[in-house]
Design an enzyme around this catalytic site. Structure first.
Site, short mmCIF file in Angstrom:
data_model
loop_
_atom_site.label_atom_id
_atom_site.label_comp_id
_atom_site.label_asym_id
_atom_site.label_seq_id
_atom_site.Cartn_x
_atom_site.Cartn_y
_atom_site.Cartn_z
N HIS A 6 0.83 -1.21 0.00
CA HIS A 6 0.00 0.00 0.00
C HIS A 6 0.86 1.26 0.00
CE1 HIS A 6 -3.65 2.27 1.95
NE2 HIS A 6 -3.07 2.97 1.02
N HIS A 8 1.66 5.00 -2.50
CA HIS A 8 1.17 5.85 -3.58
C HIS A 8 2.34 6.57 -4.21
CE1 HIS A 8 -2.70 4.83 -2.09
NE2 HIS A 8 -2.46 5.37 -0.92
N ARG A 74 -2.29 8.84 -6.04
CA ARG A 74 -2.72 9.38 -4.75
C ARG A 74 -4.25 9.37 -4.70
NH1 ARG A 74 -0.07 15.09 -3.69
NH2 ARG A 74 -1.92 15.81 -4.77
N HIS A 181 -10.13 1.41 -1.73
CA HIS A 181 -9.54 2.63 -1.16
C HIS A 181 -10.36 3.80 -1.66
CE1 HIS A 181 -6.69 5.50 0.30
NE2 HIS A 181 -5.71 4.64 0.48
N HIS A 225 -6.28 0.13 5.02
CA HIS A 225 -6.29 0.63 6.40
C HIS A 225 -6.86 -0.41 7.35
CE1 HIS A 225 -6.69 4.16 3.66
NE2 HIS A 225 -5.52 4.37 4.20
N GLU A 285 1.29 2.80 3.43
CA GLU A 285 0.95 4.12 2.89
C GLU A 285 2.15 5.07 3.02
OE1 GLU A 285 -3.60 5.64 3.12
OE2 GLU A 285 -2.36 6.17 4.81
#
Lengths: 335, 335, 335, 335, 335, 335
Positions: A6, A8, A74, A181, A225, A285
């Protein structure tokens, strides 16, 4: 080996200036393109992020020890609720192209996850061509799905709704997983970060209360998450399943995969216990919401590798699964 | 002594038939009243709930060993988004009256928590008279606040908004706490139960990112269902507070109180660790979402007393605080 | 001396990336700021524009022989119809700040024209503080007014409406002129460029059919793009004024000023004849809509200086007024 | 020979009283009909218009020396945004019928141009029957098209959109031209007269940026009021075409025809230069917006014949084309 | 003596052509005026109505034997839901002016009843100036009130709502009665004629279930069309009043006045019995909805004088009250 | 023999509590069911209604002497404008099931009339399955149709619209009549009771001005509450039919049937005279709107049997038709 599923892309401002122009012109200039050279791209990835000046994307990954990170556009920039739909397509394509270039410039370090040009109120079929392009032409290994392309402006069909079936069918056909997401949120009350969490909570229940996995048994869905609120509120949904004489929730939840995008040890332990280590994949992330130095440890909070390693009751195999093996299997990686 | 701060009245069908008439007539019959005698009320509390035929409300509380339960109107029936506003008032008053009667019929067993006649788009001032009536005339010790009287139909002001200040001022003036508990959700995607969780997540952040506790230092706010997703997603908000150089999240979170309305041990442990046992009060929603027999224990899942008692690292004092002392202090009870 | 009253800042991508983040986050990150150093700013002004790679902003001005250009934020990026209002303020302030820095870095070459943080449906009073800041603190000499902050999403009050009076009063108080220049257009049919023209046509008539110049005799209003369609459709409005026994249109039109932002000789001649050379000021939007090389001349079309100079019937004094003297007077410049 | 291609019927009040009844009754009385005898019709055409008492329609045409005028229903009365759609049909049919009667009563003096019963949001196919009736049964030689049947209440598809294709196909099939002329505007800011101009500006660009003339090479489109703002803002669109490497604007513009409905010499000269005299047809809207006596000439402003004749650089052939030959060719007249 | 309290002006087409222009131009031409001379006005009143060619307004009144008729603007033309509000004012003023002229041209034959420039969503205060002008300057003796200025497009406040109080206060101050008469209806399902009936039914109940007559004891309200459905459905409302222990409906109904605008004997008898002959005033809407020849009698149906005279159980005094005395008293006529 | 064709089930509060839960949960609990045993059902029918404590449903029918009553779900509870549509289906099915049980428990005393699960904006086809189930499986003999499933929130298609044709076809196929009876009304101005009357007025005209009876000659439609305002305003519609040269209204009205749900003798006489005794069927809504004791007679107003019997001009055969024979024929009863 550490795979972070995960991440971006850290893109140069030219990408967002391009998006800004699309929004200002509503696409009347035509598609155009993001003009940025390879050096700029390389520098951006190496460049310190604003506000955390000491560390670059690569440095952060090195600090964690991440071997490979999966990167997607993003999410909060996806602008899925904007009209006309064509500018969503244009921006998403440019963002995916940039990711493809970064992956090529850092071979073995990054793998591409496609953003989809979803559009509020538009048919999901409109995203399939870009998904296919990313997987077949750009070599991407998965995509993200925004469960709320309305960005808070209305009520989309839940992920269990047949609206999404053409996409599920394509995912199964391409044999790639999707990371749930959400994107932006047009609300002064619920910012995008809370919206992520809340949408994931809804997404899990919408999927598990539907026929999706009966109709697409080989579909692979990963919840960002760490599942929003679900593992924490687990008992609430267990009780509902018992009361309705349905499949026990502790079983149905295991149709899904989860990243480990949490930043405290206790929460990570809860996640592993509730859904099982075979359903969890390391994800951070990074750099992102967790990119802050914890005052008591002096470490970036999204460097959760040592936290996971410190969980005593996890076996070596558990950890291996979490850090790399599950991801290899789910994403069909031969590494 | 066991105090359960989160219960709802088990009312006879006459209350909901009354509500149904108000909705059908839009109030054109006048207020009328719920006609039900004391015997019926007593029987209802003793009566088996549909679907769980073996146990009554009192029996369930006895089984848990609950000394006293705080009861409010059933939240998902609050119909705060319905027009005209007057029928919300009428229904809420009747529901509160019924609670007052139940409290009187079972002295020492139940304490009243007022439902407020909130109205989508209406001024919060319109709820103050009923709050005052409940506290001063009916002897209630607190109220619930629905952070989303729009029931998903629009965007209400966040709890940090000055819209809510007249209510906060009244709460401080009456020295009673409020339990944040959302109501229904007009959505085919997000049912009321998920809406509860999501609204609590939003409520916590809206309050902590505002000046509410600076402006009302003695305001006492309790978050239902153990805070939605917040304790689980704790690190996310910690990181944000560090990055913004604001008060650390682990400190600001402690301005709030939480019930323990979770049904798994791991989640309860997470809650206690994240917010501290001095901010937690035993609450079960019993009978409610957790009222299902766990197949492996044969016990009702909302009987969490033994679960909490089994947490080894909690001290006796911790448990005492959770089970009764915090509630006594927060709700000003002399027991 | 050549003064170009209609230019827009050529800003680095960081400004638009900043805007993109505001739009994506809806301001939930706080205001932040555009992080760009002076070298980047200088390079940007010198840098070739995408699509016309041979010439930079300064080179283009040099080629024309422009002594000084007035620069404002890029109009179509103004996002006046976006919510929440605060992100319009933040973006506008950053854009104005960047202009102030460019003016300082190129002293005598550029003068600042403020963008106003107008907001669809919001009170015009909310723009006054930024206008005052720009004039008093940043040394700006005027501002732009967007006659349609709804960006095509609804119907704003016409410029003759009292809605705008607080702004007119402030302009008169500060003794600075305003350039009427619309912004984006959320429409798949009418792009922003057509919207500019159409809004200017409406603006002229809305002002001249109102009491604005009776109520604010010293107000100075400049119409962009040479007045939209008005000078061309002149007779239509003359006839209406005769029929209604109102002030003849050929007189009332002379309460306004016009830039010369047209790119053909015939049109420029028409403009000068219809409104008089004493109401016209050299303006090119360079680099902008006219920045294309004309195949038959090999010159940039927005280099209209030689075109104007070639108009035989214009006296030297006419040309001097057009190229500099009118601007000096209207904008109170001591050069 | 003088042919004025842009006139509207001067109808007796009975037509508009009929329309008023349709609007008041929403058609619940049935279609009914306009009851007016031939004498009244003749008198109306001969009758002085309110406000310009000295001259009648015929006298005005005589004064100009107009041999023949093409007349269509008064555009701003078209009420295309009104519901139910049937009353638009009824009114339009009666208006067209009245025109047919006037044409018959003044043979050789007037030719009919059909109004179309367009309807906001309705399919364009619904107008084809009336178009065919007018051409085949009533002997009309063209029609008007309202590019904005929403009358400012929303956003219609641009004229380049495939929405309009069935109409274009029918026009080509019948071999008749269409005059682009918008109708009313429901706005307190943009009156119908400005809306005409603005819609024409949009119409030109919507057509030229589309495939319409590729898909319908023999389609004949005439733009009212000399093209709105386009000939004046010509350079702006030239530059855009060069920048995009598209067909040069000075060529693509010549796919369209234009009337000369301007009332000043300079504007007329600009028109002829920009689009070519072979694309222009004499048109005055007489009696209409230009029907006012110019104080310095003492002549009606819409008597532009002497103005055109006074343009020295026009050849005799140019003038002949403008005054009659182009119209004969475009409208297939054998005179 | 026969007084017909319910008539509408028979106006020449010029009035409705004027209205049509206002609607088409949205008032952008300014107010203008209806240009029609006295002869035309006289001829119109004498002229045969379209569709019933044999009889004129005056002839019809003569045939009935009507001494005096009260005339107001044609209700279904009131266009109260149209924007901008100013064109409602302009049209209403012209209609009232025309009525004043007709009254003057036929002295003693007609008395004026003012139309009010009501506006959907606008304040009722905006109608007061025109009411006062009509009564004080034009000598009118009452007005009409449209209980639904939304014309079916939304929900207006009921006549019992305080919204209407400024108007009631003015009516009491001027000592003139109001005739409740709705206007148009923008609906394909409920035409204006049914809307009249339904609105009257609502109006009666809204007034009688309110405090209006307690707050304005001297207010005089007349219900058109004999009260809609109320006298027929009388028992339904009686029962409701008994059940609610309110003032019996047979008493409260007598706070209102009614016209006799029904066209069958049985219905007229029902009316007289239900509300009492002292609350009824002869009214026919002639020429209007009842203007059709009954095949079996050969008489116009709206000539109800012989029908009323034929009701045996009515005393001479009853008939006198109905035909003239009640009207004289209610409208303060000294005849 | 007395047959009352217009009654509604007197249901226990459990039905409405069930509805309340559906509304609060928006169906997220699943369908569930109304849990009530036969004794409760029997007691409810025998139980005194709130507010009229002396008489039960059966006692009231006995007092009237009603042999048999047709009962349908309580109309104002139909909630046809609520979303999601499924909860309308669930509630309607449970209500119909309850009626079936009551009919079985009181054989010969009650016959079932189906409520239909109509849904605002939904296709009428969705109601056909439940209609068929009620007739074929539950033995019901007709249904109600709500002409306004929008409950005042919008404009449904009139009953003459083809929208309704699938239902008409099914009714003809099953050979059962439909009672037109509207449901709730979401309006603070027009309560459900007035809405009934007004909708019936509209329904009659919508049907008679359509092709419904031409297209479905054997369709049997019964209008509730004696036709709303129609028999009273009869002449108005007669005149319209004469003027339009259509079938005389006094003939077309006789395509419909009417109940006698009025509570005064004069109104009943009017009904019989206007539509004919062969089109009228005894109906009382007992217990319902007429259930109040008239102070002068001491009898319930909805006991209209003696009133009808006292009408001297009705023949014995007339009365027999009204009281039973028409109903037997229309509803195909062999009694």
């Amino acid at each position: 080996m550490i795979i972070d599923i995960h991440g971006h892309v850290v893109a140069p401002p030219e990408l967002y200036a391009y998006q800004s122009i699309l929004l200002s012109s509503r696409g009347s200039h035509g598609k155009g393109k993001v003009e940025v050279d390879d050096d700029t791209l390389i520098n951006t990835v190496w460049k310190a992020r604003p506000g955390t000046p000491k560390k670059t994307h690569i440095e952060l990954l090195n600090e964690v020890g991440t071997t490979m990170q999966f990167i997607s556009p993003r999410p909060f920039s996806a602008m899925h609720s904007v009209k006309p739909e064509k500018i969503i397509h244009w921006y998403t394509e440019e963002a995916n192209n940039l990711i493809a270039r970064v992956c090529k410039l850092f071979p073995g370090r990054f793998m591409g996850i496609a953003g989809l040009p979803q559009s509020m109120g538009g048919p999901i079929e409109n995203t399939l061509e870009e998904l296919e392009r990313c997987v077949k032409e750009l070599g991407f290994i998965g995509c993200t799905i925004n469960p709320d392309p309305y960005e808070g402006l209305g009520t989309p069909p839940g992920l269990g709704d047949e609206y999404w079936y053409p996409l599920y069918e394509k995912l199964v056909g391409l044999d790639v997983p999707a990371l749930i997401h959400s994107a932006g949120c047009i609300s002064e009350r619920e910012n995008y970060s809370l919206h992520f969490i809340n949408e994931e909570t809804i997404a899990v229940m919408s999927l598990l209360n539907s026929n999706v996995f009966k109709d697409f048994p080989s579909l692979k869905i990963v919840i960002s998450h760490a599942g929003g609120a679900i593992p924490y509120q687990f008992g609430r949904f267990q009780a509902a399943s018992y009361r309705a004489n349905k499949e026990p929730f502790e079983e149905s939840i295991r149709k899904l995969y989860f990243d480990t995008c949490l930043y405290t040890k206790d929460a990570l332990e809860l996640l592993f216990k509730m859904v099982g280590t075979d359903r969890c994949m390391f994800g951070t992330e990074n750099p992102g919401s967790g990119s802050a130095v914890h005052p008591s440890t002096g470490r970036y909070m999204d460097d959760t590798k040592p936290i996971i390693e410190s969980i005593e009751w996890l076996t070596d195999n558990d950890k291996k699964m979490i850090f790399s093996e599950n991801a290899k299997k789910v994403y069909n990686l031969n590494l």
